[in-house]
Design a protein around this motif. Structure first.
Motif, PDB file in Angstrom:
ATOM      1  N   LEU B  27       0.833  -1.217   0.185  1.00 11.78           N
ATOM      2  CA  LEU B  27       0.183   0.154  -0.035  1.00 11.78           C
ATOM      3  C   LEU B  27       0.941   1.175  -0.025  1.00 11.78           C
ATOM      4  O   LEU B  27       0.550   2.321  -0.357  1.00 11.78           O
ATOM      5  CB  LEU B  27      -1.049  -0.012   1.293  1.00 11.78           C
ATOM      6  CG  LEU B  27      -2.073  -1.032   1.141  1.00 11.78           C
ATOM      7  CD1 LEU B  27      -2.936  -1.016   2.502  1.00 11.78           C
ATOM      8  CD2 LEU B  27      -2.863  -0.670  -0.128  1.00 11.78           C
ATOM      9  N   PHE B  28       2.132   1.228   0.521  1.00  9.03           N
ATOM     10  CA  PHE B  28       2.958   2.349   0.524  1.00  9.03           C
ATOM     11  C   PHE B  28       3.206   2.670  -0.907  1.00  9.03           C
ATOM     12  O   PHE B  28       3.239   4.012  -1.305  1.00  9.03           O
ATOM     13  CB  PHE B  28       4.163   1.966   1.313  1.00  9.03           C
ATOM     14  CG  PHE B  28       5.203   3.171   1.370  1.00  9.03           C
ATOM     15  CD1 PHE B  28       5.093   4.295   2.324  1.00  9.03           C
ATOM     16  CD2 PHE B  28       6.318   3.353   0.515  1.00  9.03           C
ATOM     17  CE1 PHE B  28       5.691   5.215   2.525  1.00  9.03           C
ATOM     18  CE2 PHE B  28       7.145   4.272   0.553  1.00  9.03           C
ATOM     19  CZ  PHE B  28       7.011   5.264   1.703  1.00  9.03           C
ATOM     20  N   LEU B  70      -1.007   8.331   3.653  1.00  7.85           N
ATOM     21  CA  LEU B  70       0.076   7.754   4.583  1.00  7.85           C
ATOM     22  C   LEU B  70       0.306   7.730   6.071  1.00  7.85           C
ATOM     23  O   LEU B  70       0.238   6.550   6.601  1.00  7.85           O
ATOM     24  CB  LEU B  70       1.562   8.660   4.424  1.00  7.85           C
ATOM     25  CG  LEU B  70       1.903   8.601   2.876  1.00  7.85           C
ATOM     26  CD1 LEU B  70       3.335   9.377   2.754  1.00  7.85           C
ATOM     27  CD2 LEU B  70       2.642   7.166   2.527  1.00  7.85           C
ATOM     28  N   GLY B  71      -0.505   8.542   6.640  1.00  4.60           N
ATOM     29  CA  GLY B  71      -1.350   8.493   8.071  1.00  4.60           C
ATOM     30  C   GLY B  71      -2.143   7.441   8.213  1.00  4.60           C
ATOM     31  O   GLY B  71      -2.020   6.710   9.328  1.00  4.60           O
ATOM     32  N   THR B  72      -2.991   7.169   7.140  1.00  2.30           N
ATOM     33  CA  THR B  72      -3.825   5.971   7.329  1.00  2.30           C
ATOM     34  C   THR B  72      -3.309   4.703   7.230  1.00  2.30           C
ATOM     35  O   THR B  72      -3.620   3.864   8.143  1.00  2.30           O
ATOM     36  CB  THR B  72      -4.906   6.113   6.348  1.00  2.30           C
ATOM     37  OG1 THR B  72      -5.564   7.312   6.182  1.00  2.30           O
ATOM     38  CG2 THR B  72      -6.046   4.895   6.808  1.00  2.30           C
ATOM     39  N   ILE B  73      -2.233   4.338   6.404  1.00  4.38           N
ATOM     40  CA  ILE B  73      -1.744   3.094   6.343  1.00  4.38           C
ATOM     41  C   ILE B  73      -0.566   2.986   7.561  1.00  4.38           C
ATOM     42  O   ILE B  73      -0.201   1.768   7.771  1.00  4.38           O
ATOM     43  CB  ILE B  73      -1.001   2.778   4.998  1.00  4.38           C
ATOM     44  CG1 ILE B  73      -0.011   3.832   4.628  1.00  4.38           C
ATOM     45  CG2 ILE B  73      -1.973   2.696   3.901  1.00  4.38           C
ATOM     46  CD1 ILE B  73       0.902   3.641   3.379  1.00  4.38           C
ATOM     47  N   ALA B  74      -0.089   4.126   8.026  1.00  3.20           N
ATOM     48  CA  ALA B  74       0.595   3.782   9.351  1.00  3.20           C
ATOM     49  C   ALA B  74      -0.256   3.175  10.332  1.00  3.20           C
ATOM     50  O   ALA B  74       0.361   2.486  11.031  1.00  3.20           O
ATOM     51  CB  ALA B  74       1.151   5.265   9.837  1.00  3.20           C
TER      52      ALA B  74
ATOM     53  N   ASN C  29      -8.750  -4.278   0.247  1.00  2.00           N
ATOM     54  CA  ASN C  29      -8.351  -3.383   1.186  1.00  2.00           C
ATOM     55  C   ASN C  29      -8.913  -1.886   1.208  1.00  2.00           C
ATOM     56  O   ASN C  29      -9.205  -1.605  -0.224  1.00  2.00           O
ATOM     57  CB  ASN C  29      -6.806  -2.985   1.109  1.00  2.00           C
ATOM     58  CG  ASN C  29      -6.232  -2.496   2.357  1.00  2.00           C
ATOM     59  OD1 ASN C  29      -6.613  -1.301   2.605  1.00  2.00           O
ATOM     60  ND2 ASN C  29      -5.456  -3.165   3.098  1.00  2.00           N
ATOM     61  N   LEU C  30      -9.529  -1.417   2.147  1.00  2.00           N
ATOM     62  CA  LEU C  30     -10.116  -0.021   2.264  1.00  2.00           C
ATOM     63  C   LEU C  30      -9.513   0.908   1.686  1.00  2.00           C
ATOM     64  O   LEU C  30      -9.846   1.947   0.973  1.00  2.00           O
ATOM     65  CB  LEU C  30     -10.949   0.203   3.461  1.00  2.00           C
ATOM     66  CG  LEU C  30     -12.128  -0.666   3.967  1.00  2.00           C
ATOM     67  CD1 LEU C  30     -12.882  -0.434   5.319  1.00  2.00           C
ATOM     68  CD2 LEU C  30     -13.252  -0.928   2.690  1.00  2.00           C
ATOM     69  N   VAL C  31      -8.084   0.862   2.340  1.00  2.00           N
ATOM     70  CA  VAL C  31      -7.309   2.117   1.592  1.00  2.00           C
ATOM     71  C   VAL C  31      -7.031   2.085   0.238  1.00  2.00           C
ATOM     72  O   VAL C  31      -7.167   3.117  -0.410  1.00  2.00           O
ATOM     73  CB  VAL C  31      -5.785   2.161   2.503  1.00  2.00           C
ATOM     74  CG1 VAL C  31      -5.099   3.317   2.079  1.00  2.00           C
ATOM     75  CG2 VAL C  31      -6.181   2.146   3.916  1.00  2.00           C
ATOM     76  N   LYS C  32      -6.811   0.710  -0.241  1.00  2.00           N
ATOM     77  CA  LYS C  32      -6.868   0.886  -1.486  1.00  2.00           C
ATOM     78  C   LYS C  32      -7.997   1.199  -2.416  1.00  2.00           C
ATOM     79  O   LYS C  32      -7.730   1.937  -3.510  1.00  2.00           O
ATOM     80  CB  LYS C  32      -6.361  -0.455  -2.025  1.00  2.00           C
ATOM     81  CG  LYS C  32      -5.494  -0.654  -3.658  1.00  2.00           C
ATOM     82  CD  LYS C  32      -5.021  -2.081  -3.757  1.00  2.00           C
ATOM     83  CE  LYS C  32      -4.367  -2.344  -5.209  1.00  2.00           C
ATOM     84  NZ  LYS C  32      -4.112  -3.557  -5.446  1.00  2.00           N
TER      85      LYS C  32
END
Lengths: 106, 328, 118
Positions: B27-28, B70-74, C29-32
């Motif tokens: 995801l990064f 980026l804050g969210t995937i952290a 994945n929700l972020v994706k």
């Protein structure tokens, strides 16, 4: 074409050459640190040459100051970004190619 | 011809970036690719003559969105898990929709033609009359702030409402009990500290330039607010959030955001008191042109204030969550 | 040939939209999913701006001696839409964070399974 145009064309071609080699290096180099090195060539010498080429194309007006400001900001920020990237990788424990080879040999 | 060539190369880069996003599980990398996508689309906007839009996309899409993601995937983890269900059905749905849309484009007027219907009705009036009626060289600012001022008021309220939504979901960033110490932030990066200290004043100066020069060149309240917020976000990232809270505290942001909307709406009310329509600037000063000028400067200030407060407030809310999860 | 020159821009934009759409419906994945939604959104912006382009025109800032300008109206609409877009994206991402707190995961099938188990 005046003499200034020829100089400008040479400088722009040089800038394109260095940007292009930087991009190739980003793909072809073996490990992270050499790749960062290749990318930062694009940021520094490529940008300097391209902006110098553009400076010769402008008439003597406000655009010269704007281009010089862009150059100053880029020369300040891009090497900093490369430095921060390499330092974070180092901090995270990434070894250079030579170091990892040496530790493999042992 | 050159324009078409540049356009094609940039669109090709966009297509490759979008395809990469589909297949990557990290995801990064996905978020970074999205940032690149935004930057390249900003270049396309410049090529299509939309300088104001390109400016906004570069500051907002590539800057603020990336930081928030980026804050969210952290908080949520860096990799996507393996996808179990089949993707054939998805592919079919996407292909059918895409084919329908492409069939739809066949009825559209050709790209870039000056005789297209879109260029025949409202736009000529804006282009021909706005220099006389509003008196500003930048037509986009005239339309945004004066002709469609009511619309922009709505957009500003939406930004404000989104800030309220995020704050009610994530909680307001409370001032931390521990004193601001140099250990917070990227303490080891001496070079980053020095360079950030050098360029942050210039970023804020640039934000003010964009705010007040938006009538004459690309820019305006939306872009200026985002750039000013970006300066403080840089400060918070490099030195730690507690340092940034000492400059602009979350409490102050909760005042700034509604203040901007109120400033905007009160310009409209003053016009009504003076006997004209809501957001009619002609009556604000002795001549119509001067009134338009005052009105636009004040409402752009309101927009800038709200957008600045909302963007920084969003960042504070996210960074507060990340810090809290790091403590636990 | 003229069909390609007239419409290539719209077609590539439709392709980008569909790439974003595919990410939205296929990602677990929700972020994706949010990233896919943003790609879709940026492509829609590009469609609008393409419609406002006049070939041979310049950016809509009045300069002496220039008569052909691109259409400023789509620029105004999209400029505000971008800022509103990031604000709504932030709301979406904070919902994702809340879901992570509530379920311990942001993978769609996993928290749906948890819902079914209740």
């Amino acid at each position: 074409m005046s003499i200034l145009d020829y100089f400008s064309a040479i400088l722009l071609a040089g800038g394109v050459f260095f940007s292009f080699t930087g991009a190739i290096g980003l793909f072809r180099f073996p490990d992270f640190f050499t790749r960062v090195h290749a990318a930062s060539v694009t940021d520094t010498i490529g940008v300097i040459l391209i902006i110098a080429g553009l400076l010769l194309q402008t008439s003597f007006d406000l655009n010269i100051i704007k281009l010089l400001l862009i150059l100053a900001i880029l020369l300040l920020t891009s090497p900093t970004a490369s430095h921060a990237l390499a330092k974070s990788a180092r901090h995270g424990g990434l070894l250079t190619l030579a170091e990892s080879n040496r530790s493999n040999d042992r | 011809m050159t324009e078409v060539l540049i356009d094609l190369v940039l669109l090709g880069m966009l297509a490759m970036t979008a395809l990469r996003v589909i297949f990557l599980k990290d995801l990064f990398a996905v978020v970074m690719l999205f940032s690149i996508f935004s930057f390249v689309s900003a270049l396309i906007f410049i090529n299509l003559d939309a300088v104001d839009v390109a400016f906004t996309e570069a500051a907002v899409g590539a800057g603020i969105s990336t930081v928030l993601m980026l804050g969210t995937i952290a908080l949520t983890g860096r990799t996507e898990k393996k996808n179990s269900h089949s993707s054939i059905l998805h592919l079919v749905v996407v292909c059918v929709t895409g084919a329908a849309l492409i069939y739809g484009t066949m009825d559209m007027p050709p790209f870039g033609n000056a005789d297209n219907p879109i260029h025949q009705h409202v736009a000529p009036r804006y282009i021909e009359d706005s220099p006389k009626e509003v008196g500003l060289p930048n037509i986009v600012t005239s339309v945004l702030a004066s002709y469609r001022g009511f619309d922009t008021l709505g957009e500003t309220v939406v930004v404000f409402a989104a800030m309220i939504g995020v704050l009610s979901l994530l909680g307001t960033a409370r001032p931390t009990n521990k004193r601001a110490t140099p250990e917070s932030g990227l303490a080891k990066h001496r070079v980053l500290h020095v360079v950030a200290k050098i360029i942050i004043p210039f970023i804020i100066l640039f934000a003010l330039y964009v705010q007040f020069h938006g009538d004459y060149g690309p820019g305006g309240g939306f872009q200026a607010g985002v750039i000013a917020a970006a300066a403080l976000i840089l400060y918070a990232l490099v030195f730690g959030a507690s340092f940034a809270h000492r400059i602009v505290s979350p409490r102050q942001l909760e005042v700034f955001a509604p203040l901007g909307v109120l400033l905007y709406a009160s310009v409209g009310l003053v016009g009504m008191i003076k006997g004209a329509n809501f957001l009619d600037y002609n009556v604000l000063a002795s001549t119509a042109a001067a009134g338009q000028h005052y009105g636009i400067i004040i409402i752009e200030l309101g927009v800038g204030l709200t957008v600045f407060a909302a963007m920084l407030g969003l960042f504070y809310a996210f960074s507060n969550q990340v810090e809290r999860s790091n403590v636990q | 040939m003229s069909v390609i020159v007239d419409y290539y821009n719209y077609w590539i934009v439709v392709f980008l939209m569909m790439a974003g759409f595919y990410v939205v419906i296929s990602a677990n994945n929700l972020v994706k999913k949010v990233v896919g939604l943003n790609i879709f959104q940026t492509s829609v912006f590009m469609l609008y701006i393409s419609m406002g382009k006049v070939s041979g025109g310049t950016a809509p800032i009045i300069i002496e001696g220039v008569t052909q300008y691109s259409n400023p109206l789509p620029h105004v609409l999209i400029l505000t839409a971008i800022v509103v877009g990031v604000a709504t994206t932030a709301v979406g991402l904070s919902l994702v964070i809340r879901i992570k707190h509530a379920y311990g995961t942001v993978e769609e099938n996993e928290f749906q399974n948890e819902d079914d188990a209740i």
